[in-house]
Design a protein around this motif. Sequence first.
Motif, PDB file in Angstrom:
ATOM      1  N   ALA A   7       0.853  -1.192   0.000  1.00 19.35           N
ATOM      2  CA  ALA A   7       0.000   0.000   0.000  1.00 19.35           C
ATOM      3  C   ALA A   7       0.890   1.245   0.000  1.00 19.35           C
ATOM      4  O   ALA A   7       1.804   1.361   0.816  1.00 19.35           O
ATOM      5  N   PHE A   8       0.591   2.163  -0.915  1.00 18.05           N
ATOM      6  CA  PHE A   8       1.348   3.395  -1.059  1.00 18.05           C
ATOM      7  C   PHE A   8       0.517   4.572  -0.552  1.00 18.05           C
ATOM      8  O   PHE A   8      -0.691   4.631  -0.787  1.00 18.05           O
ATOM      9  N   VAL A   9       1.171   5.518   0.102  1.00 10.11           N
ATOM     10  CA  VAL A   9       0.504   6.697   0.645  1.00 10.11           C
ATOM     11  C   VAL A   9       0.140   7.658  -0.483  1.00 10.11           C
ATOM     12  O   VAL A   9       0.980   7.993  -1.318  1.00 10.11           O
ATOM     13  N   ALA A  10      -1.097   8.092  -0.483  1.00 10.43           N
ATOM     14  CA  ALA A  10      -1.552   9.161  -1.377  1.00 10.43           C
ATOM     15  C   ALA A  10      -1.929  10.347  -0.494  1.00 10.43           C
ATOM     16  O   ALA A  10      -2.569  10.172   0.552  1.00 10.43           O
ATOM     17  N   GLU A  11      -1.535  11.522  -0.895  1.00  9.70           N
ATOM     18  CA  GLU A  11      -1.838  12.722  -0.113  1.00  9.70           C
ATOM     19  C   GLU A  11      -3.298  13.138  -0.261  1.00  9.70           C
ATOM     20  O   GLU A  11      -3.860  13.748   0.643  1.00  9.70           O
ATOM     21  N   THR A  12      -3.885  12.834  -1.425  1.00 10.01           N
ATOM     22  CA  THR A  12      -5.260  13.243  -1.703  1.00 10.01           C
ATOM     23  C   THR A  12      -6.009  12.098  -2.388  1.00 10.01           C
ATOM     24  O   THR A  12      -5.401  11.171  -2.918  1.00 10.01           O
ATOM     25  N   ALA A  49      -7.605   2.509  -3.875  1.00  9.33           N
ATOM     26  CA  ALA A  49      -7.779   1.786  -5.133  1.00  9.33           C
ATOM     27  C   ALA A  49      -6.761   0.662  -5.154  1.00  9.33           C
ATOM     28  O   ALA A  49      -5.659   0.797  -4.597  1.00  9.33           O
ATOM     29  N   PHE A  50      -7.132  -0.451  -5.793  1.00  8.67           N
ATOM     30  CA  PHE A  50      -6.285  -1.638  -5.834  1.00  8.67           C
ATOM     31  C   PHE A  50      -6.116  -2.119  -7.263  1.00  8.67           C
ATOM     32  O   PHE A  50      -7.072  -2.126  -8.037  1.00  8.67           O
ATOM     33  N   VAL A  51      -4.899  -2.540  -7.590  1.00  6.66           N
ATOM     34  CA  VAL A  51      -4.608  -3.144  -8.886  1.00  6.66           C
ATOM     35  C   VAL A  51      -3.690  -4.341  -8.683  1.00  6.66           C
ATOM     36  O   VAL A  51      -3.004  -4.444  -7.670  1.00  6.66           O
ATOM     37  N   ILE A  52      -3.694  -5.229  -9.654  1.00  8.36           N
ATOM     38  CA  ILE A  52      -2.745  -6.332  -9.680  1.00  8.36           C
ATOM     39  C   ILE A  52      -1.684  -5.978 -10.711  1.00  8.36           C
ATOM     40  O   ILE A  52      -1.985  -5.770 -11.886  1.00  8.36           O
ATOM     41  N   GLY A  53      -0.450  -5.874 -10.251  1.00 13.68           N
ATOM     42  CA  GLY A  53       0.655  -5.484 -11.118  1.00 13.68           C
ATOM     43  C   GLY A  53       1.472  -6.675 -11.577  1.00 13.68           C
ATOM     44  O   GLY A  53       1.047  -7.830 -11.440  1.00 13.68           O
ATOM     45  N   PRO A  54       2.662  -6.402 -12.104  1.00 13.87           N
ATOM     46  CA  PRO A  54       3.535  -7.477 -12.551  1.00 13.87           C
ATOM     47  C   PRO A  54       3.780  -8.491 -11.435  1.00 13.87           C
ATOM     48  O   PRO A  54       3.842  -8.139 -10.264  1.00 13.87           O
ATOM     49  N   ASP A  55       3.896  -9.709 -11.786  1.00 17.16           N
ATOM     50  CA  ASP A  55       4.152 -10.806 -10.854  1.00 17.16           C
ATOM     51  C   ASP A  55       3.014 -11.036  -9.879  1.00 17.16           C
ATOM     52  O   ASP A  55       3.178 -11.720  -8.872  1.00 17.16           O
ATOM     53  N   GLY A  56       1.838 -10.447 -10.132  1.00 12.28           N
ATOM     54  CA  GLY A  56       0.671 -10.695  -9.289  1.00 12.28           C
ATOM     55  C   GLY A  56       0.611  -9.902  -8.005  1.00 12.28           C
ATOM     56  O   GLY A  56      -0.222 -10.184  -7.144  1.00 12.28           O
ATOM     57  N   HIS A  57       1.458  -8.899  -7.853  1.00 12.12           N
ATOM     58  CA  HIS A  57       1.435  -8.092  -6.630  1.00 12.12           C
ATOM     59  C   HIS A  57       0.141  -7.273  -6.548  1.00 12.12           C
ATOM     60  O   HIS A  57      -0.298  -6.680  -7.539  1.00 12.12           O
ATOM     61  N   ASN A  58      -0.479  -7.263  -5.366  1.00  9.55           N
ATOM     62  CA  ASN A  58      -1.673  -6.465  -5.098  1.00  9.55           C
ATOM     63  C   ASN A  58      -1.196  -5.095  -4.634  1.00  9.55           C
ATOM     64  O   ASN A  58      -0.682  -4.948  -3.524  1.00  9.55           O
ATOM     65  N   LEU A  59      -1.342  -4.092  -5.479  1.00  8.21           N
ATOM     66  CA  LEU A  59      -0.844  -2.748  -5.200  1.00  8.21           C
ATOM     67  C   LEU A  59      -2.013  -1.835  -4.876  1.00  8.21           C
ATOM     68  O   LEU A  59      -3.038  -1.861  -5.557  1.00  8.21           O
ATOM     69  N   GLU A  60      -1.824  -1.029  -3.860  1.00  4.59           N
ATOM     70  CA  GLU A  60      -2.889  -0.152  -3.357  1.00  4.59           C
ATOM     71  C   GLU A  60      -2.336   1.257  -3.183  1.00  4.59           C
ATOM     72  O   GLU A  60      -1.188   1.440  -2.770  1.00  4.59           O
ATOM     73  N   ALA A  61      -3.148   2.238  -3.498  1.00  8.66           N
ATOM     74  CA  ALA A  61      -2.891   3.621  -3.104  1.00  8.66           C
ATOM     75  C   ALA A  61      -4.002   4.001  -2.156  1.00  8.66           C
ATOM     76  O   ALA A  61      -5.169   3.709  -2.422  1.00  8.66           O
ATOM     77  N   VAL A  62      -3.641   4.630  -1.030  1.00 15.54           N
ATOM     78  CA  VAL A  62      -4.628   4.945  -0.017  1.00 15.54           C
ATOM     79  C   VAL A  62      -4.417   6.349   0.539  1.00 15.54           C
ATOM     80  O   VAL A  62      -3.294   6.772   0.776  1.00 15.54           O
ATOM     81  N   CYS A  63      -5.527   7.045   0.703  1.00 11.39           N
ATOM     82  CA  CYS A  63      -5.559   8.357   1.352  1.00 11.39           C
ATOM     83  C   CYS A  63      -6.430   8.217   2.594  1.00 11.39           C
ATOM     84  O   CYS A  63      -7.569   7.751   2.508  1.00 11.39           O
ATOM     85  N   HIS A  64      -5.902   8.615   3.740  1.00 12.94           N
ATOM     86  CA  HIS A  64      -6.634   8.491   5.012  1.00 12.94           C
ATOM     87  C   HIS A  64      -7.327   9.798   5.411  1.00 12.94           C
ATOM     88  O   HIS A  64      -7.969   9.844   6.445  1.00 12.94           O
ATOM     89  N   ARG A  65      -7.178  10.813   4.609  1.00 11.56           N
ATOM     90  CA  ARG A  65      -7.715  12.135   4.947  1.00 11.56           C
ATOM     91  C   ARG A  65      -9.172  12.269   4.528  1.00 11.56           C
ATOM     92  O   ARG A  65      -9.607  11.712   3.524  1.00 11.56           O
ATOM     93  N   ALA A  66      -9.900  13.068   5.297  1.00  2.06           N
ATOM     94  CA  ALA A  66     -11.287  13.398   4.943  1.00  2.06           C
ATOM     95  C   ALA A  66     -11.269  14.285   3.709  1.00  2.06           C
ATOM     96  O   ALA A  66     -10.307  15.022   3.458  1.00  2.06           O
ATOM     97  N   GLU A  67     -12.331  14.200   2.939  1.00  2.00           N
ATOM     98  CA  GLU A  67     -12.488  15.054   1.764  1.00  2.00           C
ATOM     99  C   GLU A  67     -12.586  16.502   2.244  1.00  2.00           C
ATOM    100  O   GLU A  67     -13.341  16.811   3.177  1.00  2.00           O
ATOM    101  N   PRO A  68     -11.816  17.435   1.628  1.00  4.03           N
ATOM    102  CA  PRO A  68     -11.917  18.839   2.046  1.00  4.03           C
ATOM    103  C   PRO A  68     -13.339  19.369   1.873  1.00  4.03           C
ATOM    104  O   PRO A  68     -14.042  18.993   0.931  1.00  4.03           O
ATOM    105  N   ALA A  69     -13.721  20.224   2.798  1.00  2.00           N
ATOM    106  CA  ALA A  69     -15.083  20.800   2.762  1.00  2.00           C
ATOM    107  C   ALA A  69     -15.237  21.804   1.650  1.00  2.00           C
ATOM    108  O   ALA A  69     -14.368  22.371   1.131  1.00  2.00           O
TER     109      ALA A  69
END
Length: 125
Positions: A65-70, A105-125
């Motif tokens: 899982a990779f950190v996404a800022e937004t 969001a999740f995808v399956i990349g090369p070699d079958g790795h489950n790759l994720e990008a995740v943002c833990h922040r609330a949506e800006p108002a």
Amino acid sequence: MFDHVKFGVSDYAASKAFFAQALAPLGVAVGGEGEPNYGVELCGRQDASLCLYQATERPVPLHIAFVAETRAEVDAFYAAALAAGAQDNGPPGLRPRYHPNYYAAFVIGPDGHNLEAVCHRAEPA
């Protein structure tokens, strides 16, 4: 917690190209590279890096899982990963079972790795 994570890939050139394209929307770029058996270091905005090298055996799939800022970065990661050849494993959206603002969001990349990008922040108002 981690300084870097290094794992083998079955096709170094293809994996390097895939990860560079898929992770570019998250601010990740090649930081350094040696021979394929040594590998490439992909660096992001945080101190940790992801390193890939040419493996001699087929790697076991990982979940990374990779950190996404937004949330927009999550969306951009997903689009870039699919354009780079990934398979869909869960489109961008909220995953409230983890917590109310878990947008990923999740995808399956090369070699079958489950790759994720995740943002833990609330949506800006």
